[in-house]
Design a protein around this motif. Structure first.
Motif, PDB file in Angstrom:
ATOM      1  N   SER A  51       0.819  -1.214   0.000  1.00 18.62           N
ATOM      2  CA  SER A  51       0.000   0.000   0.000  1.00 18.62           C
ATOM      3  C   SER A  51       0.854   1.266   0.000  1.00 18.62           C
ATOM      4  O   SER A  51       0.334   2.370   0.146  1.00 18.62           O
ATOM      5  N   SER A  53       2.875   2.455   2.167  1.00 20.93           N
ATOM      6  CA  SER A  53       3.158   3.162   3.418  1.00 20.93           C
ATOM      7  C   SER A  53       4.617   2.990   3.794  1.00 20.93           C
ATOM      8  O   SER A  53       5.188   3.801   4.510  1.00 20.93           O
ATOM      9  N   ARG A  73       0.825   9.016  -6.302  1.00 22.92           N
ATOM     10  CA  ARG A  73      -0.046   8.395  -5.305  1.00 22.92           C
ATOM     11  C   ARG A  73      -1.499   8.381  -5.768  1.00 22.92           C
ATOM     12  O   ARG A  73      -2.251   7.465  -5.460  1.00 22.92           O
ATOM     13  N   ARG A  74      -1.880   9.424  -6.468  1.00 16.42           N
ATOM     14  CA  ARG A  74      -3.249   9.441  -7.002  1.00 16.42           C
ATOM     15  C   ARG A  74      -3.514   8.222  -7.863  1.00 16.42           C
ATOM     16  O   ARG A  74      -4.598   7.652  -7.838  1.00 16.42           O
ATOM     17  N   ALA A  77      -3.742   5.108  -5.762  1.00 16.12           N
ATOM     18  CA  ALA A  77      -4.958   5.141  -4.938  1.00 16.12           C
ATOM     19  C   ALA A  77      -6.195   4.765  -5.754  1.00 16.12           C
ATOM     20  O   ALA A  77      -7.206   4.357  -5.204  1.00 16.12           O
ATOM     21  N   PHE A  93     -16.261  13.623  11.866  1.00 13.32           N
ATOM     22  CA  PHE A  93     -16.741  13.575  10.494  1.00 13.32           C
ATOM     23  C   PHE A  93     -17.958  12.657  10.415  1.00 13.32           C
ATOM     24  O   PHE A  93     -18.041  11.659  11.132  1.00 13.32           O
ATOM     25  N   MET A 101     -14.114  10.762   1.199  1.00 15.23           N
ATOM     26  CA  MET A 101     -12.654  10.878   1.127  1.00 15.23           C
ATOM     27  C   MET A 101     -12.067   9.824   0.196  1.00 15.23           C
ATOM     28  O   MET A 101     -10.969   9.995  -0.330  1.00 15.23           O
ATOM     29  N   THR A 104     -10.923  11.065  -3.148  1.00 17.47           N
ATOM     30  CA  THR A 104      -9.777  11.975  -3.238  1.00 17.47           C
ATOM     31  C   THR A 104      -8.948  11.817  -4.522  1.00 17.47           C
ATOM     32  O   THR A 104      -8.640  12.810  -5.166  1.00 17.47           O
ATOM     33  N   PRO A 105      -8.601  10.584  -4.929  1.00 16.13           N
ATOM     34  CA  PRO A 105      -7.755  10.490  -6.129  1.00 16.13           C
ATOM     35  C   PRO A 105      -8.460  10.890  -7.419  1.00 16.13           C
ATOM     36  O   PRO A 105      -7.825  10.920  -8.476  1.00 16.13           O
ATOM     37  N   GLN A 157     -12.980   4.371  -3.845  1.00 15.98           N
ATOM     38  CA  GLN A 157     -11.762   4.574  -4.632  1.00 15.98           C
ATOM     39  C   GLN A 157     -11.811   3.801  -5.946  1.00 15.98           C
ATOM     40  O   GLN A 157     -10.920   3.922  -6.761  1.00 15.98           O
TER      41      GLN A 157
ATOM     42  N   ASP B 205      -7.346  18.415   1.214  1.00 16.62           N
ATOM     43  CA  ASP B 205      -6.179  17.631   1.623  1.00 16.62           C
ATOM     44  C   ASP B 205      -6.082  17.565   3.143  1.00 16.62           C
ATOM     45  O   ASP B 205      -5.751  16.524   3.705  1.00 16.62           O
ATOM     46  N   ASN B 207      -8.530  17.693   5.258  1.00 18.73           N
ATOM     47  CA  ASN B 207      -9.515  16.710   5.733  1.00 18.73           C
ATOM     48  C   ASN B 207      -8.926  15.313   5.705  1.00 18.73           C
ATOM     49  O   ASN B 207      -9.030  14.557   6.669  1.00 18.73           O
ATOM     50  N   VAL B 208      -8.317  14.980   4.585  1.00 14.66           N
ATOM     51  CA  VAL B 208      -7.787  13.622   4.427  1.00 14.66           C
ATOM     52  C   VAL B 208      -6.570  13.420   5.329  1.00 14.66           C
ATOM     53  O   VAL B 208      -6.404  12.363   5.935  1.00 14.66           O
ATOM     54  N   MET B 211      -6.953  12.182   8.813  1.00 15.98           N
ATOM     55  CA  MET B 211      -7.164  10.744   9.023  1.00 15.98           C
ATOM     56  C   MET B 211      -5.851  10.043   9.363  1.00 15.98           C
ATOM     57  O   MET B 211      -5.825   8.840   9.591  1.00 15.98           O
ATOM     58  N   GLU B 214      -0.638   7.859   6.948  1.00 17.58           N
ATOM     59  CA  GLU B 214      -0.652   6.604   6.206  1.00 17.58           C
ATOM     60  C   GLU B 214      -1.911   6.514   5.363  1.00 17.58           C
ATOM     61  O   GLU B 214      -1.866   6.249   4.160  1.00 17.58           O
ATOM     62  N   THR B 215      -3.052   6.757   6.010  1.00 14.22           N
ATOM     63  CA  THR B 215      -4.323   6.704   5.300  1.00 14.22           C
ATOM     64  C   THR B 215      -4.362   7.742   4.189  1.00 14.22           C
ATOM     65  O   THR B 215      -4.804   7.444   3.071  1.00 14.22           O
ATOM     66  N   GLY B 217      -1.952   8.948   2.453  1.00 13.80           N
ATOM     67  CA  GLY B 217      -1.149   8.457   1.326  1.00 13.80           C
ATOM     68  C   GLY B 217      -1.897   7.411   0.521  1.00 13.80           C
ATOM     69  O   GLY B 217      -1.890   7.419  -0.709  1.00 13.80           O
ATOM     70  N   GLN B 218      -2.575   6.513   1.228  1.00 12.63           N
ATOM     71  CA  GLN B 218      -3.322   5.469   0.534  1.00 12.63           C
ATOM     72  C   GLN B 218      -4.516   6.039  -0.222  1.00 12.63           C
ATOM     73  O   GLN B 218      -5.032   5.410  -1.145  1.00 12.63           O
ATOM     74  N   LEU B 219      -4.969   7.236   0.185  1.00 18.14           N
ATOM     75  CA  LEU B 219      -6.093   7.859  -0.511  1.00 18.14           C
ATOM     76  C   LEU B 219      -5.618   8.795  -1.629  1.00 18.14           C
ATOM     77  O   LEU B 219      -6.416   9.503  -2.222  1.00 18.14           O
ATOM     78  N   GLY B 220      -4.314   8.801  -1.873  1.00 21.63           N
ATOM     79  CA  GLY B 220      -3.813   9.529  -3.036  1.00 21.63           C
ATOM     80  C   GLY B 220      -3.202  10.882  -2.752  1.00 21.63           C
ATOM     81  O   GLY B 220      -2.910  11.640  -3.667  1.00 21.63           O
ATOM     82  N   ILE B 221      -2.989  11.229  -1.479  1.00 16.35           N
ATOM     83  CA  ILE B 221      -2.349  12.501  -1.147  1.00 16.35           C
ATOM     84  C   ILE B 221      -0.827  12.289  -1.133  1.00 16.35           C
ATOM     85  O   ILE B 221      -0.342  11.308  -0.584  1.00 16.35           O
ATOM     86  N   GLU B 222      -0.097  13.219  -1.738  1.00 14.27           N
ATOM     87  CA  GLU B 222       1.370  13.184  -1.626  1.00 14.27           C
ATOM     88  C   GLU B 222       1.694  13.762  -0.258  1.00 14.27           C
ATOM     89  O   GLU B 222       1.926  14.959  -0.108  1.00 14.27           O
TER      90      GLU B 222
END
Lengths: 263, 327
Positions: A51, A53, A73-74, A77, A93, A101, A104-105, A157, B205, B207-208, B211, B214-215, B217-222
């Protein structure tokens, strides 16, 4: 079957000791792979490498032949989603915000989420049966319900591959079944490739098509639950004597702990 | 809060801000009413003293509140703020060093030095706390306190070394809104406003990121880039603000907190609302500071601390559920 993910000779050290050592395997499209092994075998680290990380010391993860660490990363993801063991949300939230969320990508920095995004969110929440929590604070849900919302976020996603790290370890038996049935359904109906770390060998045997047995950061064995879960293998990896019962029809193994025993 | 109410809430806050500014301008040692005949010198008091001061309140209050909101989101911690985490002390030390070394760069010297030292102190706290993984709130606060007291010691050291500038230095320690150099206020205002506008484009960004990295990054944020960028922007805001007003505590902590209770945690509404509420709160605090013991004036930092510290304790004690504070 078409290979989608290839783990190529991945090694990673952490605090001087090897957590993963020369791990190589591949996962085919639409597969359901369970990763099992004793504590500290490197299961979670392996998922973290996939993933992104963790960047492994050596080796690489290839997605359709391309190393994931070279992608944005986008981009990853949109292909790979991750469901952690437990999610801590520090702010209140709503569940819908959380699932959103997952989009996001797909959303540009200078624009807001559109109808398409809301539709995908709604779809993901319907699939996970979480629509009824839509407006509720995520922190007000039980851990099982919360886990379903997190799975909905992962589905938003629109990934090809879903990674799960012991998704049911904090849940009671009925929620375990709900979550694992859901994952199996996503695997079968939506052709989602599943890689999940499993703590419970019995559940792993019941749900996974294929198991990856890790021990001391190395692959001990990879194969079907029937061939992999034997009294010998368990003894060798876990150092515990167990009794294996097999279902008459399917031949699926069940592990029974021998209390006391004479190790 | 429903998304359809966002514009409404911004409009309401803007009206309250305008009212607060209007009222504040007419309150003071010299009683001036907008409705009666003005004396000649009233103009001078209103336009040259009170109006610039209200502008300064707006700039400083909104800057501090937004910086607090960024910190809280980025560090996943509703109790983070530039004052508690030592960023303000860093900025103050930077300004003091600029004064002592007599660096003169056409009004940019103070904001620039404040910015650099603010950034340095954020990086320091962040690394001491090891905030990359999941850091407990206690660790983060402790790291902030340690860095903050270290920086305060350096400020005291600077004070004891230079007798001549001691008065200027005290200005930074207590928080003060008497700066009347309009060129400096304009520069700082531009910096703060552009900082807030830039952050708005990173609201999703944030907001994400709240979280966890790690999360995110997995959701696509650099994550690394985003985090660095946001730390730089918030240091810029804090540096600019501290260079004209010194260390004013608790605005950055409390304002985003109150706003979050009303608007919810989405940074797209949280950031602009915090900016407006920060401005309102600081105007109120400053009005109190210059009227309660008139004609004497107490430093505004004293007022915010007197109200802010008990509120902080209340938040700590009120506990984990309501404010979402988790160990």
């Amino acid at each position: 079957m078409k290979e989608t993910l290839r783990i190529n000779n991945v090694s990673h050290r952490y605090n001087g000791s090897n957590v993963l050592e020369g791990v190589s395997f591949s996962v085919s499209m639409g597969g359901f792979l369970g990763v099992i092994g004793p504590n500290g075998a490197g299961k979670s680290t392996l998922l973290k490498v996939i993933s992104r990380s963790i960047k492994p010391d050596t080796g690489e993860v290839l997605l359709d032949g391309r190393p994931i660490c070279e992608m944005k990363r986008r981009e990853t993801a949109r292909r790979i989603a991750f469901v952690p063991e437990e999610t801590v949300v520090n702010f209140s939230f709503t569940c819908r915000d959380i699932v959103l969320m997952g989009r996001t990508p797909y959303i540009n920095r200078f624009s807001w989420e559109g109808n398409e995004d809301y539709r995908k969110v709604e779809e993901a929440m319907k699939l996970t049966d979480t629509l009824k929590f839509k407006a509720r604070d995520i922190n007000d849900l039980s851990s099982g319900e919360k886990q379903r919302v997190i799975i909905a976020r992962a589905l938003a996603q629109e990934p090809d591959i879903l990674l799960l790290d012991e998704p049911t370890s904090h849940l009671d038996i009925s929620h375990q079944k709900v979550i694992l049935d859901l994952i199996r359904k996503l695997n079968r109906d939506n052709n989602l490739t599943i890689i999940t770390v499993m703590h419970d060998i019995n559940l792993a045997a019941l749900y996974c098509e294929e198991l990856l047995f890790l021990n001391n950061g190395k692959i001990y064995m990879k194969g079907s639950p029937q061939e992999l879960i034997t009294e010998n293998n368990i003894r060798e990896v876990y150092g515990t004597d167990v009794q294996i019962s097999r279902d008459n029809k399917t031949g699926l193994p069940g592990v029974i702990i021998i209390p006391g025993g004479n190790k | 809060m429903k998304r359809s109410n966002w514009i409404l809430s911004i409009a309401v806050l803007m009206i309250i801000l305008a009212l607060a500014a209007y009222i504040s301008v007419f309150i003071g040692t010299v009683k001036i009413s907008p409705f009666t005949q003005w004396q000649d010198y009233y103009r001078t008091i209103i336009y040259d003293i009170r109006l610039p001061r209200v502008f300064l309140c707006i700039i400083v209050g909104s800057g501090l509140a937004v910086a607090g909101a960024i910190f809280q989101g980025l560090l996943r911690n509703p109790l983070a703020d530039p004052y508690i985490l030592g960023t303000s002390s860093g900025a103050a030390l930077g300004a003091i060093i600029a004064i002592m070394l007599r660096i003169n760069m056409f009004f940019f010297d103070l904001p620039l030095f404040s910015f650099l030292f603010a950034l340095l102190s954020i990086i320091l706290v962040y690394n001491i706390a090891g905030a990359k993984g999941r850091t407990s709130i206690q660790t983060l606060l402790l790291a902030g306190i340690i860095v903050s007291s270290f920086l305060s010691a350096l400020i005291m050291l600077a004070m004891s070394l230079s007798r001549r500038e001691t008065h200027d230095i005290i200005f930074w320690i207590m928080g003060n809104l008497t700066e009347n150099n309009f060129s400096l206020i304009k520069i700082v205002g531009t910096l703060v406003v552009s900082g807030i506008v830039t952050v708005m484009f990173f609201a999703r960004d944030l907001n994400v990121m709240s979280m966890g990295e790690e999360t995110a990054g997995q959701l696509g944020i650099e994550t690394e880039k985003t985090k660095k960028f946001l730390f730089i922007i918030s240091s810029l805001i804090v540096g600019a603000v501290v260079s004209v007003s010194g260390m004013i505590g608790f605005i950055g902590l409390i304002v985003p907190h109150i706003v979050r209770m009303i608007t919810g945690p989405d940074h797209r509404i949280l950031i602009p609302s915090s900016a407006l509420v920060g401005a309102i709160v600081l105007i109120a605090a400053d009005t109190i500071a210059r009227t309660v013991v008139a004609p004497l004036e107490i430093p505004v930092g004293v007022v915010t601390a007197l109200f802010g510290a008990p509120f902080f304790i209340y938040l700590l004690r009120k506990g984990k559920r309501v404010s979402g504070v988790k160990d």
